[in-house]
Design a protein around this motif. Structure first.
Motif, mmCIF file in Angstrom:
data_model
loop_
_atom_site.group_PDB
_atom_site.id
_atom_site.type_symbol
_atom_site.label_atom_id
_atom_site.label_comp_id
_atom_site.label_asym_id
_atom_site.label_seq_id
_atom_site.Cartn_x
_atom_site.Cartn_y
_atom_site.Cartn_z
ATOM 1 N N VAL A 243 0.856 -1.145 0.012
ATOM 2 C CA VAL A 243 -0.059 -0.086 0.025
ATOM 3 C C VAL A 243 0.983 1.310 0.139
ATOM 4 O O VAL A 243 1.711 1.473 1.006
ATOM 5 C CB VAL A 243 -0.982 -0.056 1.151
ATOM 6 N N MET A 244 0.727 2.170 -1.065
ATOM 7 C CA MET A 244 1.588 3.278 -1.156
ATOM 8 C C MET A 244 0.656 4.416 -1.435
ATOM 9 O O MET A 244 -0.186 4.311 -2.447
ATOM 10 C CB MET A 244 2.470 3.005 -2.438
ATOM 11 N N SER A 245 0.786 5.526 -0.583
ATOM 12 C CA SER A 245 -0.326 6.534 -0.672
ATOM 13 C C SER A 245 0.235 7.999 -0.478
ATOM 14 O O SER A 245 1.077 7.968 0.715
ATOM 15 C CB SER A 245 -1.393 6.045 0.326
ATOM 16 N N PHE A 246 -0.129 8.839 -1.265
ATOM 17 C CA PHE A 246 -0.044 10.199 -1.124
ATOM 18 C C PHE A 246 -1.355 10.910 -0.517
ATOM 19 O O PHE A 246 -1.449 11.993 -0.471
ATOM 20 C CB PHE A 246 0.449 10.876 -2.273
ATOM 21 N N ASP A 247 -2.406 10.110 -0.216
ATOM 22 C CA ASP A 247 -3.652 10.493 0.288
ATOM 23 C C ASP A 247 -3.859 10.306 1.746
ATOM 24 O O ASP A 247 -4.661 11.095 2.308
ATOM 25 C CB ASP A 247 -4.624 9.713 -0.751
ATOM 26 N N ALA A 248 -3.379 9.391 2.210
ATOM 27 C CA ALA A 248 -3.636 8.982 3.516
ATOM 28 C C ALA A 248 -2.910 9.801 4.434
ATOM 29 O O ALA A 248 -1.867 10.410 3.977
ATOM 30 C CB ALA A 248 -3.295 7.597 3.906
ATOM 31 N N VAL A 249 -3.274 9.966 5.668
ATOM 32 C CA VAL A 249 -2.768 10.867 6.635
ATOM 33 C C VAL A 249 -1.634 10.191 7.084
ATOM 34 O O VAL A 249 -0.293 10.677 7.521
ATOM 35 C CB VAL A 249 -3.627 11.487 7.702
ATOM 36 N N LYS A 250 -1.881 9.036 8.014
ATOM 37 C CA LYS A 250 -0.948 8.409 8.532
ATOM 38 C C LYS A 250 -1.173 6.956 8.997
ATOM 39 O O LYS A 250 -2.211 6.641 8.879
ATOM 40 C CB LYS A 250 -0.620 9.074 10.159
ATOM 41 N N SER A 251 0.020 6.025 9.109
ATOM 42 C CA SER A 251 -0.213 4.665 9.254
ATOM 43 C C SER A 251 0.418 4.302 10.871
ATOM 44 O O SER A 251 1.309 4.562 10.980
ATOM 45 C CB SER A 251 0.217 3.684 8.247
ATOM 46 N N LYS A 252 -0.426 3.508 11.422
ATOM 47 C CA LYS A 252 0.330 3.019 12.697
ATOM 48 C C LYS A 252 1.029 1.767 12.597
ATOM 49 O O LYS A 252 1.442 1.335 13.354
ATOM 50 C CB LYS A 252 -0.806 2.875 14.001
ATOM 51 N N SER A 253 0.617 1.290 11.343
ATOM 52 C CA SER A 253 1.124 -0.185 11.136
ATOM 53 C C SER A 253 2.781 -0.271 10.874
ATOM 54 O O SER A 253 2.959 0.831 10.361
ATOM 55 C CB SER A 253 0.319 -0.893 9.693
ATOM 56 N N PRO A 254 3.202 -1.413 11.305
ATOM 57 C CA PRO A 254 4.891 -1.431 10.931
ATOM 58 C C PRO A 254 5.013 -1.120 9.402
ATOM 59 O O PRO A 254 4.018 -1.375 8.490
ATOM 60 C CB PRO A 254 5.141 -2.690 11.171
#
Length: 371
Positions: A243-254
């Protein structure tokens, strides 16, 4: 052998500072010249680095004392510049991706093969202690046979911090081609080559607003998919979800997780050279941080060039063009699959690069040259 590899750099943008910091610590590399379409930018760099001269691109290509050129231009220019470097009889090491398309990348590799010069390509982050410690844990059987992996990069967009983010949102840019090389190169290093992919992508905004620098507030158009998801099937049978995103804000996943029959690994950010590797096994009561056990110590951007310099002629460097081509084809195929809705077979393959034993680069160079 026994003398520094003399380097020139084409492209004096933001990333050059990290390369200069590494070159100052690598005695087997000697920077002699820098060039940029804007000569003033090259002059500003040369003023910071003793013994380096600022020249035009043409002068750098013609320079007798430049053996390998570091290509730090924008992605859309990677192939054009690399072909000029090869035509001048010099080796080339490029920033990622190797080229904007696999067709251009194939031209680069074919030209280099005919000219008998070396091709290397970022990312070399996979040579650091983070990814290499995770790789050794897999190779040592700590998680059993690998089954799957997840790799996630989520950010609201580079325009928030980059003063000139235009190229991120044009063909050759985007979250997958910009950040994907770190993640896909790490996945191939950890799990081996990819044989097929499925992809899906979305485009949520038609323009972005620059958030810093002299162009703050200016709008830039978006002409790429800004959120990309892919499923990679490795030759081993392992499946990786990307998953590669310039739209999402932040991921807590490793950043990356690897799951095997006997355990799971948390792998540190592949955009960094170090970081903790954590292991959870069937018999464990919790996550265990593994001791650093492999990789170049205290490494940084440009260590892949020193690794290339230490690689005997005729052998593929760890951060080599063949690996970069395979990674580019994987990413391009994910985007093709997203457009067509069909699985895409990967035509290229690559041998999993040789692991890096835990040592300083100078010790590793001696070992490479001894073989």
């Amino acid at each position: 052998m026994g003398k520094p590899l003399k380097l020139g750099i084409i492209g004096c943008g933001a990333i050059i500072g990290q390369y200069l910091a590494s070159f100052r610590r690598l005695p087997d590399l000697e920077l002699v010249a820098v060039a940029d379409l804007d000569l003033k930018r090259a002059q500003a760099v040369a003023e910071q680095y003793d013994g380096v001269r600022a020249v035009t691109v043409e002068e750098l290509l013609a320079a007798d004392d430049v053996e390998l050129v570091v290509n730090l231009t924008i992605p859309a220019a990677h192939a054009e510049v690399a072909l000029k470097v090869i035509a001048a009889g010099k080796g080339v090491y490029g920033e990622k991706p190797l080229a904007a398309t696999t067709a251009e990348a194939r031209q680069v590799l074919d030209a280099a093969g005919e000219a008998g010069v070396a091709v290397g390509c970022a990312p070399d982050t996979v040579l650091g202690t983070g990814i290499q410690t995770a790789r050794k844990a897999i190779d040592d059987g700590l998680i059993g046979a690998p089954i799957s992996a997840t790799a996630t990069m989520a950010t609201p967009g580079h325009e928030r911090w980059h003063p000139n983010p235009d190229f991120y949102y044009q063909p050759g840019g985007g979250p997958l081609l910009d950040m994907g090389p770190y993640y896909v190169t790490a996945l191939v290093t950890l799990l081996g080559p990819v044989v097929s992919v499925m992809g899906a992508a979305s485009h949520t905004r038609s323009e972005r607003t620059i958030g810093s620098g002299p162009r703050q507030g200016e709008k830039v158009p978006v002409n790429i998919d800004s959120h990309v998801t892919g499923v990679l099937t490795h030759a081993s049978g392992a499946l990786s979800t990307l998953v590669m995103s310039f739209d999402a804000v932040k991921s807590k996943s490793p950043n990356i997780e690897i799951h095997g029959e006997l355990g799971s690994l948390i792998v540190p950010d592949p955009n960094h050279f170090d970081g903790d590797v954590q292991l959870f096994t069937l018999d464990a009561g919790g996550w265990e941080t593994l001791p650093v056990s492999a990789g170049y110590l205290d490494s940084g951007r440009g260590f892949g060039i020193a690794d290339l310099a230490a690689t005997p002629p005729g052998r593929e460097p760890r951060a080599g063009g063949t690996l970069a081509y395979h990674v580019l084809e994987v990413m391009e195929s994910v985007l093709e699959s997203a457009r067509t809705g069909s699985s895409v077979r990967i035509e290229s393959t690559v041998e999993r690069p040789e692991g890096v034993e835990l040592a300083a680069l100078a010790q590793q160079a001696d070992a490479l040259q001894a073989r």
